[in-house]
Design a protein around this motif. Structure first.
Motif, PDB file in Angstrom:
ATOM      1  N   ARG A  93       0.989  -1.317  -0.312  1.00 12.17           N
ATOM      2  CA  ARG A  93      -0.039   0.130  -0.042  1.00 12.17           C
ATOM      3  C   ARG A  93       1.586   1.214   0.103  1.00 12.17           C
ATOM      4  N   ILE A  94       2.174   1.111   0.939  1.00  9.05           N
ATOM      5  CA  ILE A  94       2.733   2.088   1.159  1.00  9.05           C
ATOM      6  C   ILE A  94       3.794   2.548  -0.473  1.00  9.05           C
ATOM      7  N   PHE A  95       4.304   1.605  -0.899  1.00  7.32           N
ATOM      8  CA  PHE A  95       5.413   1.975  -1.565  1.00  7.32           C
ATOM      9  C   PHE A  95       4.635   1.599  -3.160  1.00  7.32           C
ATOM     10  N   GLY A  96       3.221   1.095  -3.166  1.00  9.28           N
ATOM     11  CA  GLY A  96       2.725   0.937  -4.532  1.00  9.28           C
ATOM     12  C   GLY A  96       2.191  -0.390  -5.224  1.00  9.28           C
ATOM     13  N   SER A  97       1.779  -1.212  -5.716  1.00  7.69           N
ATOM     14  CA  SER A  97       1.894  -2.442  -6.097  1.00  7.69           C
ATOM     15  C   SER A  97       3.018  -2.679  -7.294  1.00  7.69           C
ATOM     16  N   HIS A  98       3.233  -1.685  -7.737  1.00  7.86           N
ATOM     17  CA  HIS A  98       4.455  -1.541  -8.902  1.00  7.86           C
ATOM     18  C   HIS A  98       6.173  -2.134  -8.266  1.00  7.86           C
ATOM     19  N   ASN A  99       5.609  -1.626  -7.041  1.00  6.03           N
ATOM     20  CA  ASN A  99       7.112  -2.268  -6.293  1.00  6.03           C
ATOM     21  C   ASN A  99       6.904  -2.942  -5.460  1.00  6.03           C
ATOM     22  N   LEU A 100       6.308  -4.344  -5.514  1.00  5.44           N
ATOM     23  CA  LEU A 100       5.644  -5.649  -4.782  1.00  5.44           C
ATOM     24  C   LEU A 100       6.753  -6.082  -4.876  1.00  5.44           C
ATOM     25  N   ARG A 135       7.520 -14.005 -14.060  1.00  9.95           N
ATOM     26  CA  ARG A 135       6.271 -13.717 -14.501  1.00  9.95           C
ATOM     27  C   ARG A 135       5.135 -12.854 -14.093  1.00  9.95           C
ATOM     28  N   THR A 136       5.033 -13.209 -12.883  1.00  8.94           N
ATOM     29  CA  THR A 136       3.604 -12.623 -11.801  1.00  8.94           C
ATOM     30  C   THR A 136       3.915 -11.082 -11.580  1.00  8.94           C
ATOM     31  N   ARG A 137       5.212 -11.114 -11.012  1.00  6.61           N
ATOM     32  CA  ARG A 137       5.122  -9.593 -10.273  1.00  6.61           C
ATOM     33  C   ARG A 137       5.878  -8.704 -11.778  1.00  6.61           C
ATOM     34  N   GLN A 138       5.845  -9.264 -12.847  1.00  7.92           N
ATOM     35  CA  GLN A 138       6.091  -8.041 -13.824  1.00  7.92           C
ATOM     36  C   GLN A 138       4.728  -8.110 -14.348  1.00  7.92           C
ATOM     37  N   LEU A 139       4.285  -8.158 -13.924  1.00 14.07           N
ATOM     38  CA  LEU A 139       2.648  -7.515 -13.935  1.00 14.07           C
ATOM     39  C   LEU A 139       2.479  -6.403 -12.890  1.00 14.07           C
ATOM     40  N   PHE A 140       2.775  -6.918 -12.011  1.00 13.34           N
ATOM     41  CA  PHE A 140       2.593  -5.849 -10.975  1.00 13.34           C
ATOM     42  C   PHE A 140       3.680  -4.838 -11.431  1.00 13.34           C
ATOM     43  N   ARG A 141       5.039  -5.325 -11.858  1.00 12.36           N
ATOM     44  CA  ARG A 141       5.837  -3.691 -11.915  1.00 12.36           C
ATOM     45  C   ARG A 141       5.362  -3.105 -13.252  1.00 12.36           C
ATOM     46  N   GLU A 142       4.559  -3.457 -14.365  1.00 12.48           N
ATOM     47  CA  GLU A 142       4.053  -2.754 -14.948  1.00 12.48           C
ATOM     48  C   GLU A 142       2.536  -1.710 -14.777  1.00 12.48           C
ATOM     49  N   GLY A 143       2.690  -2.310 -14.178  1.00 13.07           N
ATOM     50  CA  GLY A 143       0.872  -1.517 -13.164  1.00 13.07           C
ATOM     51  C   GLY A 143      -0.199  -2.043 -13.714  1.00 13.07           C
ATOM     52  N   LYS A 144      -0.252  -3.385 -14.142  1.00 12.14           N
ATOM     53  CA  LYS A 144      -1.601  -3.970 -15.398  1.00 12.14           C
ATOM     54  C   LYS A 144      -2.363  -4.551 -13.310  1.00 12.14           C
ATOM     55  N   ILE A 145      -1.781  -4.308 -12.326  1.00 10.30           N
ATOM     56  CA  ILE A 145      -2.514  -4.917 -11.031  1.00 10.30           C
ATOM     57  C   ILE A 145      -2.657  -4.218 -10.354  1.00 10.30           C
ATOM     58  N   GLN A 146      -4.138  -3.162 -10.454  1.00 12.29           N
ATOM     59  CA  GLN A 146      -4.115  -2.345  -8.886  1.00 12.29           C
ATOM     60  C   GLN A 146      -3.827  -2.619  -7.941  1.00 12.29           C
ATOM     61  N   PHE A 147      -3.848  -2.378  -6.327  1.00 15.89           N
ATOM     62  CA  PHE A 147      -4.472  -2.182  -4.975  1.00 15.89           C
ATOM     63  C   PHE A 147      -5.244  -1.329  -4.789  1.00 15.89           C
ATOM     64  N   GLU A 148      -6.328  -2.532  -4.626  1.00 14.39           N
ATOM     65  CA  GLU A 148      -7.691  -1.924  -4.411  1.00 14.39           C
ATOM     66  C   GLU A 148      -8.235  -2.720  -4.207  1.00 14.39           C
ATOM     67  N   ILE A 149      -9.695  -2.082  -3.474  1.00 16.76           N
ATOM     68  CA  ILE A 149     -10.867  -3.129  -3.734  1.00 16.76           C
ATOM     69  C   ILE A 149     -11.721  -2.760  -4.550  1.00 16.76           C
ATOM     70  N   PRO A 150     -12.102  -3.725  -5.852  1.00 15.84           N
ATOM     71  CA  PRO A 150     -13.002  -3.148  -6.513  1.00 15.84           C
ATOM     72  C   PRO A 150     -14.353  -2.623  -6.715  1.00 15.84           C
ATOM     73  N   ALA A 151     -14.481  -2.255  -7.855  1.00 15.07           N
ATOM     74  CA  ALA A 151     -15.440  -0.446  -7.704  1.00 15.07           C
ATOM     75  C   ALA A 151     -16.522  -2.165  -7.313  1.00 15.07           C
ATOM     76  N   GLU A 152     -17.789  -1.369  -6.977  1.00 14.72           N
ATOM     77  CA  GLU A 152     -19.156  -2.375  -6.830  1.00 14.72           C
ATOM     78  C   GLU A 152     -19.573  -3.722  -7.443  1.00 14.72           C
ATOM     79  N   GLU A 153     -19.515  -2.381  -8.654  1.00 13.18           N
ATOM     80  CA  GLU A 153     -20.139  -3.492  -9.842  1.00 13.18           C
ATOM     81  C   GLU A 153     -19.270  -4.893 -10.461  1.00 13.18           C
ATOM     82  N   ASP A 154     -17.746  -4.767  -9.720  1.00 13.17           N
ATOM     83  CA  ASP A 154     -16.632  -6.134 -10.196  1.00 13.17           C
ATOM     84  C   ASP A 154     -16.513  -6.284  -9.391  1.00 13.17           C
TER      85      ASP A 154
END
Length: 423
Positions: A28-35, A167-186
């Motif tokens: 949360r502090i560093f950002g998901s791209h810095n997992l 490979r999984t962390r690569q998606l985090f580094r590329e910012g494709k996976i957000q560290f968030e609680i999804p919107a209500e509709e999702d």
């Protein structure tokens, strides 16, 4: 087990569970791209704990770990703030010494930690990730498993798991996976993915297909920890979460009676029900009652209802198989699958006899999908055995023997085959 071994296991459990909290907060502090940065800081914190807790675990190990981690975070931010881009919404707050401490104190608050753990669960089960990547990542980040432990749990090599994590962390580094609680509709779809992953972990622990031990208590406990976390959070305290928790409680309660003193499988009929965890069964019943009040009927509700019928009966002969068949009929109607149909056939065999069970199997429309599943020929073998057709039964049981990798299941099948010859 001596006291030193017990202390070591307790220490290991504490560090594993706290590492999941720490990685969630630091991501949360560093950002998901810095997992990976978050994982490195947590690893340094755990190493320091292992070094300093050699003689005695502190009275409040969680507080100790969070103080050490916070100091390491401060060092990283002060030294690397011109190198790293941290979480966008708090970067400015982290750059000033006036706001750095208050911001970290707020993010390290207990209520914030629970939100961050939930965000991490949604990140681990992001739709960009394959099912096996989701399981691997959740075991690594939230359950504190090492790469070697994940490899052993799923009979894979460390190299394979390392590549999968890279490979999984690569998606985090590329910012494709957000560290968030999804919107209500999702939320419903994303929550379903989490429940599927948690249930996969539980099932692998309850009936391991990748390990010499039939039961992996560590996986069972981690899955229970994750579903408890979901059930206690207001965002995910949904009826289907409570239903899955009930289902896992009913299964977990029976674990003490599933094996004999030599590690052999005891079938439901053979199990000593006095060994079952009654407290867990009643807790599960409470969860199932609460789940029923939500106006939603999921597959977990129905599976939990079936498991409750098994758990609630005082003896095997008192199991309400008619109600179990009814629940399987409903489950197959709403969530049809070959495995549900096979389990339904087994229940029909209990109520109407082996011949009716075989007819139910014959009626499964897509039974070819079960050809590689050992329980399919094992069930056929059991029904033919009950009908006194030993040769056909032996053929099916030998086929089942060739399909399972579990030594404990092979031992059970060999004993059934030997019994046919003795009869």
């Amino acid at each position: 087990m001596d006291s030193n071994q017990a202390d070591h296991i307790t220490l290991e459990r504490i560090l594993k569970q706290e590492s999941g909290k720490l990685i969630s907060v630091l991501t949360r502090i560093f950002g998901s791209h810095n997992l990976e940065l978050a994982e490195d800081v947590v690893q340094d914190t755990l190493v320091k704990a292992m070094e300093q807790w050699n003689d005695k675990v502190p009275e409040n190990p969680t507080a100790w770990l969070f103080v050490v981690a916070k100091n390491k975070v401060l060092d990283v931010i002060r030294q690397q703030k011109r190198t790293y881009e941290f979480a966008k919404d708090i970067t400015l707050l982290l750059e000033s010494e006036y706001t750095l401490h208050p911001t970290l104190n707020e993010l390290l608050d207990e209520s914030e930690i629970k939100d961050d753990q939930l965000r991490m669960m949604f990140a681990c089960c992001h739709p960009e990730l394959s099912e096996e990547a989701q399981v691997t990542l959740i075991l690594k980040t939230l359950c504190g498993f090492s790469t070697a432990e994940i490899a052993r749990a799923y009979l894979s090599s460390e190299e394979t798991i390392t590549k999968r994590l890279y490979r999984t962390r690569q998606l985090f580094r590329e910012g494709k996976i957000q560290f968030e609680i999804p919107a209500e509709e999702d939320l419903p779809q994303r929550l379903e993915a989490i429940l599927t992953t948690v249930y996969l972990i539980f099932n692998e622990g309850y009936n391991s297909t990748h390990h010499s031990d039939l039961i992996r208590q560590d996986l069972v406990e981690d899955a229970m920890f994750l579903i408890k976390m979901l059930s206690e959070h207001p965002v995910t305290n949904h009826p289907k979460v409570l239903a899955l928790m009930a289902l896992m409680c009913f299964h977990a309660a029976r674990i003490p009676g599933r094996l004999d003193e030599n590690g052999n499988i005891l079938l439901l009929k053979q199990q000593n029900r006095h060994l079952w965890n009654q407290e867990l069964i009643w807790f599960g019943k409470g969860c199932l009652d609460a789940a029923a009040e939500g106006g939603e009927l999921s597959r977990y509700h129905l599976e939990a209802g079936i498991a409750y019928e098994h758990s609630n009966a005082e003896t095997y002969d008192m199991i309400d198989w008619d109600n179990i068949v009814y629940l399987y009929n409903l489950l197959y109607q709403l969530y049809p699958s070959p495995i549900v149909a096979l389990n339904r056939a087994i229940a029909i065999g209990e109520t109407e006899g082996a011949r009716a069970g075989l007819e139910a199997i014959e009626d499964i429309p897509d039974k070819d999908a079960l050809k590689e599943f050992y329980l399919f020929p094992a069930t056929l073998g059991e029904f033919y055995k009950q009908l006194g057709q030993a040769d056909i039964a032996r053929t099916h049981l030998e086929e089942a023997l060739s399909l399972t990798q579990s030594e404990v299941e092979k031992s059970l099948l060999r004993s059934k085959i030997a019994q046919l010859s003795a009869d």
